[in-house]
Design a protein around this motif. Structure first.
Motif, PDB file in Angstrom:
ATOM      1  N   ALA A   1      34.675  50.676  31.723  1.00 27.03           N
ATOM      2  CA  ALA A   1      34.858  49.891  30.662  1.00 27.03           C
ATOM      3  C   ALA A   1      33.670  49.082  30.488  1.00 27.03           C
ATOM      4  CB  ALA A   1      36.066  49.065  30.976  1.00 27.03           C
ATOM      5  N   ALA A   2      33.825  48.456  29.236  1.00 30.73           N
ATOM      6  CA  ALA A   2      32.747  47.316  28.846  1.00 30.73           C
ATOM      7  C   ALA A   2      33.347  46.052  29.248  1.00 30.73           C
ATOM      8  CB  ALA A   2      32.260  47.305  27.424  1.00 30.73           C
ATOM      9  N   CYS A   3      32.644  45.204  30.003  1.00 33.89           N
ATOM     10  CA  CYS A   3      33.290  43.936  30.196  1.00 33.89           C
ATOM     11  C   CYS A   3      32.521  42.693  29.305  1.00 33.89           C
ATOM     12  CB  CYS A   3      32.899  43.460  31.844  1.00 33.89           C
ATOM     13  SG  CYS A   3      33.511  44.630  33.006  1.00 33.89           S
TER      14      CYS A   3
ATOM     15  N   LEU B   1      37.371  44.554  42.120  1.00 33.38           N
ATOM     16  CA  LEU B   1      38.481  43.408  42.359  1.00 33.38           C
ATOM     17  C   LEU B   1      38.931  43.463  43.962  1.00 33.38           C
ATOM     18  CD1 LEU B   1      40.676  44.039  39.391  1.00 33.38           C
ATOM     19  CD2 LEU B   1      38.477  42.968  39.426  1.00 33.38           C
ATOM     20  N   CYS B   2      38.809  42.085  44.566  1.00 34.35           N
ATOM     21  CA  CYS B   2      39.302  42.154  45.955  1.00 34.35           C
ATOM     22  C   CYS B   2      39.857  40.739  46.041  1.00 34.35           C
ATOM     23  CB  CYS B   2      38.052  42.445  46.805  1.00 34.35           C
ATOM     24  SG  CYS B   2      38.246  41.991  48.362  1.00 34.35           S
ATOM     25  N   GLY B   3      40.894  40.628  46.684  1.00 38.98           N
ATOM     26  CA  GLY B   3      41.504  39.418  47.379  1.00 38.98           C
ATOM     27  C   GLY B   3      41.751  38.624  46.009  1.00 38.98           C
ATOM     28  N   GLY B   4      42.181  39.058  44.887  1.00 37.94           N
ATOM     29  CA  GLY B   4      42.433  38.251  43.715  1.00 37.94           C
ATOM     30  C   GLY B   4      41.310  37.647  42.984  1.00 37.94           C
ATOM     31  N   ARG B   5      39.833  38.191  43.444  1.00 37.38           N
ATOM     32  CA  ARG B   5      38.649  37.537  42.738  1.00 37.38           C
ATOM     33  C   ARG B   5      37.968  38.911  42.397  1.00 37.38           C
ATOM     34  NH1 ARG B   5      37.751  31.857  42.558  1.00 37.38           N
ATOM     35  NH2 ARG B   5      39.563  30.980  43.912  1.00 37.38           N
ATOM     36  N   ILE B   6      36.787  38.392  41.681  1.00 42.75           N
ATOM     37  CA  ILE B   6      35.799  39.667  41.589  1.00 42.75           C
ATOM     38  C   ILE B   6      34.709  39.701  42.450  1.00 42.75           C
ATOM     39  CG2 ILE B   6      34.071  40.392  39.680  1.00 42.75           C
ATOM     40  CD1 ILE B   6      35.913  39.028  37.587  1.00 42.75           C
ATOM     41  N   HIS B   7      34.547  40.848  43.068  1.00 46.85           N
ATOM     42  CA  HIS B   7      33.425  40.673  44.109  1.00 46.85           C
ATOM     43  C   HIS B   7      32.329  41.492  43.874  1.00 46.85           C
ATOM     44  CE1 HIS B   7      35.178  39.570  48.392  1.00 46.85           C
ATOM     45  NE2 HIS B   7      35.973  38.989  47.337  1.00 46.85           N
ATOM     46  N   ALA B   8      31.123  41.455  44.665  1.00 44.80           N
ATOM     47  CA  ALA B   8      29.971  42.071  44.397  1.00 44.80           C
ATOM     48  C   ALA B   8      29.974  43.622  45.052  1.00 44.80           C
ATOM     49  CB  ALA B   8      28.993  41.339  44.986  1.00 44.80           C
TER      50      ALA B   8
ATOM     51  N   ILE C   1      37.317  45.106  28.669  1.00 47.33           N
ATOM     52  CA  ILE C   1      37.768  44.198  29.732  1.00 47.33           C
ATOM     53  C   ILE C   1      37.335  42.910  29.471  1.00 47.33           C
ATOM     54  CG2 ILE C   1      38.159  43.268  32.092  1.00 47.33           C
ATOM     55  CD1 ILE C   1      37.501  46.256  32.954  1.00 47.33           C
ATOM     56  N   PHE C   2      38.451  41.864  29.017  1.00 48.68           N
ATOM     57  CA  PHE C   2      38.044  40.529  28.617  1.00 48.68           C
ATOM     58  C   PHE C   2      38.598  39.567  30.125  1.00 48.68           C
ATOM     59  CE2 PHE C   2      38.190  42.366  24.501  1.00 48.68           C
ATOM     60  CZ  PHE C   2      37.187  41.743  23.856  1.00 48.68           C
ATOM     61  N   PRO C   3      38.039  38.629  30.325  1.00 51.62           N
ATOM     62  CA  PRO C   3      38.686  37.351  31.206  1.00 51.62           C
ATOM     63  C   PRO C   3      40.043  37.075  30.287  1.00 51.62           C
ATOM     64  CG  PRO C   3      36.651  36.445  30.151  1.00 51.62           C
ATOM     65  CD  PRO C   3      36.680  37.872  29.491  1.00 51.62           C
ATOM     66  N   ALA C   4      41.037  37.323  31.054  1.00 56.52           N
ATOM     67  CA  ALA C   4      42.266  36.720  30.693  1.00 56.52           C
ATOM     68  C   ALA C   4      42.344  35.294  29.864  1.00 56.52           C
ATOM     69  CB  ALA C   4      43.440  36.298  31.668  1.00 56.52           C
ATOM     70  N   LEU C   5      43.066  34.938  28.804  1.00 55.83           N
ATOM     71  CA  LEU C   5      42.724  33.947  28.064  1.00 55.83           C
ATOM     72  C   LEU C   5      43.220  32.728  28.488  1.00 55.83           C
ATOM     73  CD1 LEU C   5      43.836  35.553  24.524  1.00 55.83           C
ATOM     74  CD2 LEU C   5      41.781  35.851  25.769  1.00 55.83           C
TER      75      LEU C   5
ATOM     76  N   LEU D   1      33.421  36.819  34.071  1.00 55.81           N
ATOM     77  CA  LEU D   1      33.796  38.076  34.775  1.00 55.81           C
ATOM     78  C   LEU D   1      32.666  37.965  35.947  1.00 55.81           C
ATOM     79  CD1 LEU D   1      34.997  40.465  32.092  1.00 55.81           C
ATOM     80  CD2 LEU D   1      36.350  39.109  33.701  1.00 55.81           C
ATOM     81  N   GLN D   2      32.287  36.819  36.210  1.00 56.33           N
ATOM     82  CA  GLN D   2      31.052  36.833  37.360  1.00 56.33           C
ATOM     83  C   GLN D   2      31.785  36.978  38.727  1.00 56.33           C
ATOM     84  OE1 GLN D   2      27.652  36.771  36.453  1.00 56.33           O
ATOM     85  NE2 GLN D   2      28.356  36.924  34.544  1.00 56.33           N
ATOM     86  N   VAL D   3      30.889  37.390  39.743  1.00 58.94           N
ATOM     87  CA  VAL D   3      31.338  37.398  41.094  1.00 58.94           C
ATOM     88  C   VAL D   3      31.945  36.089  41.482  1.00 58.94           C
ATOM     89  CG1 VAL D   3      30.481  37.749  43.650  1.00 58.94           C
ATOM     90  CG2 VAL D   3      29.961  39.293  41.857  1.00 58.94           C
ATOM     91  N   GLY D   4      33.075  36.098  42.150  1.00 54.98           N
ATOM     92  CA  GLY D   4      33.872  35.067  42.526  1.00 54.98           C
ATOM     93  C   GLY D   4      34.838  34.424  41.547  1.00 54.98           C
TER      94      GLY D   4
END
Ligand SMILES: [Zn+2]
Length: 410
Positions: free
Chosen positions: A15-17, A30-37, A53-57, A305-308
């Motif tokens: 997808a395109a973020c 995705l991991c533990g509810g967060r975005i991971h590296a 993919i957009f960050p939820a509003l 949508l950055q890590v963390g």
């Protein structure tokens, strides 16, 4: 490793973020509810080619508990919100309003949250006294916490006192108030009044601002405060709204729905409304519900949508064209998937495998005539009964919901 943690692992590929900062085609991990590296090799891969993919509003202004209360049946335009509130008092005797308010507040709050979720909105600033139902672990959306608020300068009988509340709000937390919600001299005087009270600072978040003059907007930008824009509500109540351009250029503007009592159905409809105004680019419109809202509400891990960041996502089909534009004009029934803390919670039926991998039980529903899968934890018949356009696909579930509707009206 606990099961919840394991279930939240997923690599979203192809997808395109999309954020106001630009577009990335790297896999979203995705991991533990967060975005991971990075992710372990066993993490499931979800094929999202031809998707965005957009960050939820982020909905920066809402009154969750009154979204099923019928609006005032008048086309009258009011000089300010205080006149509208006065006019509304008689409306409380309306049978439909009384029936709507008989529904327990906890259910009404959850319904308001579900309304937001259905439109890809996973974070809400609720502008009313706190209620224990908002602390439920399964509340449908995340809420602004650790903030200060007052209702309005001219309506002291509801909400915390202005100066006391402002003084008690830490400088690194937002303090929110309805301000300049009108077109008359009363509304125009409110920013200067707030400033004189010593309550205009970088933590001040001012909702509506229709009566703000040019010099008021410059003052807001100068102190680093922000404004939440609710154009649908403004136009319905007051006949006009503010000019968003200067505040949006300065990154000091967010978007809110208010509730359906005065405003639009949801944040997607509000974005459609914004698009008919001249002057804002698609990137700026996206920023109103993501990065700029997050900055004003002091949410470092939301709106991007950055890590963390929280893994709260809005996924749509990529129909070509400029990516940020894909959100503008989007119907809620066209959302492909809504993800909260790494787990899908509403999606098209062809995402059944993702729900299964994440061990999220679902219920088939119809949303504005289109089939969807809704996480079972959200499929409360009492809530579906309150939401026009959302119904169970299964006849037996539908009968249960309609029995609840009839009970609510009695
Ligand atoms: Zn409001």
């Amino acid at each position: 490793m606990d099961t919840w943690f394991a279930r939240t692992h997923a690599s979203l590929r192809g997808a395109a973020c999309v954020t106001p900062e630009g577009v990335s085609r790297a896999p979203l991990l995705l991991c533990g509810g967060r975005i991971h590296a990075s992710l372990p090799a066993w993490a499931p891969q979800i094929d999202l080619r031809d998707h965005l993919i957009f960050p939820a509003l982020i909905n920066a202004h809402e009154h969750l508990q009154i979204n099923a209360v019928p609006p005032l049946a008048t086309a009258e335009v009011f000089p300010n919100s205080y006149a509208w509130i006065e006019a509304f008092q008689a409306h409380f005797n309306d049978a439909a309003v009384m029936a709507a308010l008989r529904v327990p507040k906890a259910s009404r709050l959850r319904h308001g949250a579900l309304k937001n979720l259905l439109a890809g909105t996973m974070f809400v600033a609720h502008h009313d006294p706190w209620h224990e139902a908002l602390d439920a672990p399964d509340f449908p959306v995340a809420l602004l916490r650790e903030y200060g608020w007052s209702y309005a300068l001219g309506w002291n009988s509801y909400g915390p006192p202005v100066q006391q509340s402002f003084a008690q709000t830490p400088v690194d937390r937002p303090w929110i108030i309805h301000l300049a919600e009108g077109t008359d001299a009363v509304a125009q005087a409110e920013l200067a009044h707030l400033d004189k009270l010593g309550c205009l600072a970088a933590r001040s978040v001012l909702v509506h601002g229709v009566g703000l003059r040019e010099q008021d907007i410059e003052r807001i930008i100068e102190v680093g405060a922000g404004v939440v824009w609710c154009p649908s509500s403004n136009e319905r109540l007051l006949g006009r709204t503010l000019d968003p351009r200067r505040l949006a250029d300065a990154g000091r503007l967010a978007l809110g729905t208010d509730s359906r009592l005065s405003g639009s159905r949801d944040l997607l409809e509000e974005l459609r409304h914004v698009a008919v105004h001249d002057g804002l680019t698609p990137r700026q419109m996206l920023a109103l519900v993501s990065t700029d809202a997050a900055r004003m509400l002091r949410l470092p891990w939301r709106g991007h949508l950055q890590v963390g960041a929280h893994a709260d996502l809005l996924i749509v089909e990529d129909r070509g064209g400029y990516e940020a534009s894909s959100l503008i004009g989007l119907e809620r029934s066209r959302i492909r998937a809504v993800v909260r803390e790494g787990l899908p919670c509403m999606a098209d039926p062809d995402f059944a495998d993702w729900f299964a991998l994440a061990e999220v039980d679902t219920v088939p529903v119809m949303l504005d005539g289109r089939p969807k899968l809704l996480a079972k934890s959200l499929a409360d018949p009492a809530l579906l009964a309150l939401e026009p356009g959302l119904e169970f696909a299964d006849a037996r579930d539908r009968a249960l919901a309609s029995a609840i509707t009839i009970e609510a009206r009695c």
